[in-house]
Design an enzyme around this catalytic site. Sequence first.
Site, PDB file in Angstrom:
ATOM      1  N   GLY C  10      66.552  17.274  53.624  1.00  0.00           N
ATOM      2  CA  GLY C  10      66.130  18.498  54.304  1.00  0.00           C
ATOM      3  C   GLY C  10      66.912  19.682  53.777  1.00  0.00           C
ATOM      4  O   GLY C  10      68.140  19.636  53.700  1.00  0.00           O
ATOM      5  N   LEU C  13      68.304  25.420  57.036  1.00  0.00           N
ATOM      6  CA  LEU C  13      69.659  25.954  57.261  1.00  0.00           C
ATOM      7  C   LEU C  13      70.688  24.851  57.427  1.00  0.00           C
ATOM      8  O   LEU C  13      71.778  24.906  56.848  1.00  0.00           O
ATOM      9  CB  LEU C  13      69.670  26.838  58.508  1.00  0.00           C
ATOM     10  CG  LEU C  13      69.116  28.245  58.323  1.00  0.00           C
ATOM     11  CD1 LEU C  13      69.127  28.982  59.647  1.00  0.00           C
ATOM     12  CD2 LEU C  13      69.930  29.011  57.290  1.00  0.00           C
ATOM     13  N   ARG C 301      62.966  31.029  77.701  1.00  0.00           N
ATOM     14  CA  ARG C 301      61.606  30.786  77.238  1.00  0.00           C
ATOM     15  C   ARG C 301      60.806  29.856  78.146  1.00  0.00           C
ATOM     16  O   ARG C 301      59.617  30.074  78.355  1.00  0.00           O
ATOM     17  CB  ARG C 301      61.658  30.209  75.828  1.00  0.00           C
ATOM     18  CG  ARG C 301      62.125  31.251  74.847  1.00  0.00           C
ATOM     19  CD  ARG C 301      62.384  30.680  73.488  1.00  0.00           C
ATOM     20  NE  ARG C 301      62.785  31.763  72.592  1.00  0.00           N
ATOM     21  CZ  ARG C 301      63.152  31.574  71.326  1.00  0.00           C
ATOM     22  NH1 ARG C 301      63.188  30.352  70.819  1.00  0.00           N
ATOM     23  NH2 ARG C 301      63.499  32.596  70.577  1.00  0.00           N
ATOM     24  N   LEU C 421      69.393  28.982  64.986  1.00  0.00           N
ATOM     25  CA  LEU C 421      70.019  29.230  63.691  1.00  0.00           C
ATOM     26  C   LEU C 421      71.492  28.872  63.778  1.00  0.00           C
ATOM     27  O   LEU C 421      72.079  28.304  62.864  1.00  0.00           O
ATOM     28  CB  LEU C 421      69.849  30.705  63.303  1.00  0.00           C
ATOM     29  CG  LEU C 421      68.408  31.187  63.154  1.00  0.00           C
ATOM     30  CD1 LEU C 421      68.366  32.653  62.723  1.00  0.00           C
ATOM     31  CD2 LEU C 421      67.672  30.338  62.139  1.00  0.00           C
TER      32      LEU C 421
END
Lengths: 268, 274, 632
Positions: C10, C13, C301, C421
């Site tokens: 992968g 980040l 959210r 992130l």
Amino acid sequence: MTTNESFMQRNYFLLRRLHSLTGVMPIGVFLLFHLTTNASIVWGMLDSREGATALERGVRTFQAEVDFIHSTPFLLLVEVFGLWLPIAFHSLLGVYYARTGRPNTGAYPYQANWRYTLQRTSGYIGILFIFYHVATLRWGWTWMVPGGVEWKHNFAASTMAQILRGGDEWTAAGAAVSAAYFVCVSMLVFHFANGLWTSAITWGLTISARAQKQWGYVCAGVGAALMLAGWASVLGFATIDPVKAREIELRHAAGKGGAAEVLPAPKP
Amino acid sequence: MNNGTPTASKPRSAARSITVRIKRCDGPGKPARFESFKVPVEPGANIISVLQWIAAHPTTDGGQRTTPPVWDSGCLEEVCGACTMVINGKVRQSCSALIDDLAPAEGDTITLEPMTKFPVMRDLMVDRSRLFHNLRRVKAWVPIDGTYNQGSGPRESPEKQEVRYTLSTCMSCGCCLEACPQFTPEPDPAAWNTSFIGAHAISQARLFNLHDTGKELATQRLDALSGPGGVSDCGNAQNCVKVCPKKIPLTESIAAMGRAVTLHGVKRFFGVKD
Amino acid sequence: MADKRVIVVGGGLAGLAATVRITESGLPVDLFSVVPVKRSHSVCAQGGINACNEVARQQGYSEYEHFDETIYGGDFLADQPPVFEMTHFAPKIIDLLDRMGVPFNRTPEGFRDLRLFGGSLYKRTHFAGATTGQQLLYALDEQVRRREDEGRVTKYEHWEFLRPIIEGQGDQARCVGIVAQDLRTMQIRAFRAEAVVMATGGCGLVFGKSTNSIVCTGAAAARCYRHGVWYANGEFIQVHPTAIPGADKCRLMSESARGEGGRVWVPRRQSDTRHPNDIPAGERWYFLEEKYPKYGNLVPRDIATREIFKVCMDGMGVGGGNQVYLDLTHLPASTLHKLDGILEIYSKFVGDDPHKVPMKIFPAVHYSMGGLWTRHVPKADHRGLEPGNPGQMMTNIGGLYAFGEVNFAYHGANRLGANALLSCIFDGLFCGQSVANFVRDNAPTGATPQALLDAAVADESARQDRLIRGPEGGGSDPNDNAYLIAREMGEEMTAASTVVKTAARLQQALTKIAALKARYARLRLDDTAMWTNQSLAFARATGDMLLLAESILLTGLARKESRGSHYREDFPDRNDADFLRTSVSKFDAAGGTHQLSYQEVDTALVKPRVRNYGKVESTAKSAAPARQPALT
């Protein structure tokens, strides 16, 4: 071949920049002077101080310009090193560089892309034209001239008019030469003006899109003025009567102390 | 279960069908052919959704069963750079290519082709390794000491940040290269270091030369850009800036690097260090 | 150390940060990615990255506050020491990214600017326009390219991870490499390594249309799960409140739109057909601001999504449909400029200019809080993790790590915006050190018999052959097609297991998945070419997605409470007594069954409290009949 390649690679940047530089100086600057000088056949007509008729003023002004050039000391040396070699260098490298690209105006018909393609086309055409131009007018390869006329620097306007007509009178081949001059001079003017625009990017003088655009207007202005001068020259020489022009040149030469002996023999 | 699918306020055509012509190729060196598909499209459909439909229903308009077409895609919101292809003759991102714009009427045809500057892997998928290789040529990175904590980076004015941010949105999609008449196919990786580097890499060199630490490598970047395939190979056709989906001022970057290599060249000529 | 290697699977980040840190410790890294790493899904992250900084600190914020917000935002389901470490490590990450050249937005004086984000009352989110993920990914991509240039990283781009190779069993199990496939030549081969880091992101595609990239199938995680790696909290899927539904995917409209002042509303009158700009302020229902006066549009959210969903369910959506307005038209140009990246997406894909008319948005599947189960080694006082301890974020298999979205460690039952992130890079840097130390402290895998590797390759090749050829009589029904099966799976999962769940609906979905599995077993591929065979890769991933879908449904069914993103209409309250626990799925390969167990959550630092973000009951309730909306 490998040495050539490595020479190209080693001096890549220098050669690229010399190519760009020679296009502007001396070639571009020469073109500027050359076309304004030639256009004197037209702008000379506007000068009221000399001669009686417009034709006389034009022919005399142009002859004076040519005389001035031919009074340059070591003219041949200046021509060879200041002009012919730079042109040969610019042409050779130009062809080499142009061959690396693949024009694609079909898919991307943007204005700048058209100019990119035209820059290369005009370069190729310009090389052929300049060779023809120098060979016929400077080296006296009259076999390439319809009517076989040789250009004489002290009968500058009249012999030029003959070359563009194919003799004292118009011929079909002469008309073709005139048309070729018209097109090729236009191409070269475009090549110079557009080259002036790109060189400012190449050297990093215009960076912002705005600066590039504004410099583009300047180059377009220079191009338009030169285009006018070029067209004026070609049309000017093509439309004057060679016979009358020759008479004026004879008087001009006589006034200066005479060069009558080089008067070309009238064609049968 | 799907009651009340959200609709956009822009009036859109009802469901209809279009024809999609796809240039197919089974692999490198294999012959190419076109296959056409009749595809029903919903309002708001894009090239990706059309390709997805074809993959699920791989039958040509002539009724021939075929293999699902192969294509590259990623984020589908024009930020990853994967889905570049030539659509109706022009290079662009296929995710943001909306059917209602490209083929507004019933039965309209859309032609999909792979990029021509990179080797085709299969169908619409190409190998853009060279594009990434060219980022290495200009050392497109900031040479930090390492990732251990050493405090913050250099301060920066908002104006400079704005310039760097814009340059830094380049997603390596390859549109600028596909449209560039000076960037030509080069199948031999050994020649990549001397073939034209492309607008994207020139712009990245500018980006990193603008950064206080990044400019430590400026000399090496300018050496690369001075040499064969460097910034001098640009022919100023300026297609790059026209097709850049991120509106990156690529031609400004080219000019800026033109200036930088000019100064670099002059200094080198006189033996002055950058 | 010369012949010791680490594999990172992968290139987002987490994977890139891990690669950088591991190479820095002297180990060579083999980096595997199905896409060029610069195109990884991290590129889609928009809003920003959270970290306490001096400005926030002087207003009363702190790393501890960030920690508390994250725990509260995650409804107390996250183990606290990793979150504590991450939030306290965060400022260092920002500094590092800054040094790498990330063009963070700046204040007039040149300091890093901050924006407000969900679940916080302080500005503590660092950002680069509205494409922060892209900018961070590029910074790390550049650092990895540099190391590639130095010969310390070997990239295997367009290679797909097929499975881990595990030696030994139980506590002795150790990952000694992976099997991967070149997606161009279709070659399958084994790669040996001293340690393997899975950094393969989320599983949005299990839900069909999501905000995720086309590569976010979750297949890599599922393949680990299939081979004995535990999967935790799979039922916690974040549905982002603001996205644009599309034909191919749902495009994210960043929380930063609300962070910069965007307001969510619907017309107060149900059948109001006026153009939004013609509806006066008094006739607009800013339902989030009304219900949550403290946090307003910036509630977490899960809450915003449920409220928007409810409004639409009550028939109050714009035009009666599944959409509400996200309005930025009142914001000054200088503010909107900071959102250019997302506004451009909206105008390109929808055709309307969000500067002039409110955007129409609806929730969409966005992030997986759950993922591969990982361990952590806390400090003695639980205030953080032991730096460099080889156990940090290691799965139940020795030497097999999971970093970033693919693990379950930091976000509990709901992730706060701009924490993703952070968790990815934190894993890569902080736990990357653990990987290096693991390799240092453990014997090389050179002694692993080649036969083990060969057997794994042979097994995968056989699986592939079965998939291509299909069973006897397979492929006769054109509906037995991986693309169609995947689509039906996505629609079913979205309908049954996202915003509102019930036992009955989850059961129904399990039946559907079973039917799809049966169809999947009859697959026969149209494309049998052994060259760049995308349908083969997709078909294989579909099988893995079905496995993951089943596990997500089962854990969702078993969690008889509502917590964070997991809302059970039949169990609407949080139940700490029974379910303040991590759900852990273990796949029994022999029986093909999922075995569910629960683990205690480490709540040593913050005691669970009521989580309602200061909600007040609304009075503007509509009398419209309830109906059942669905994500699209």
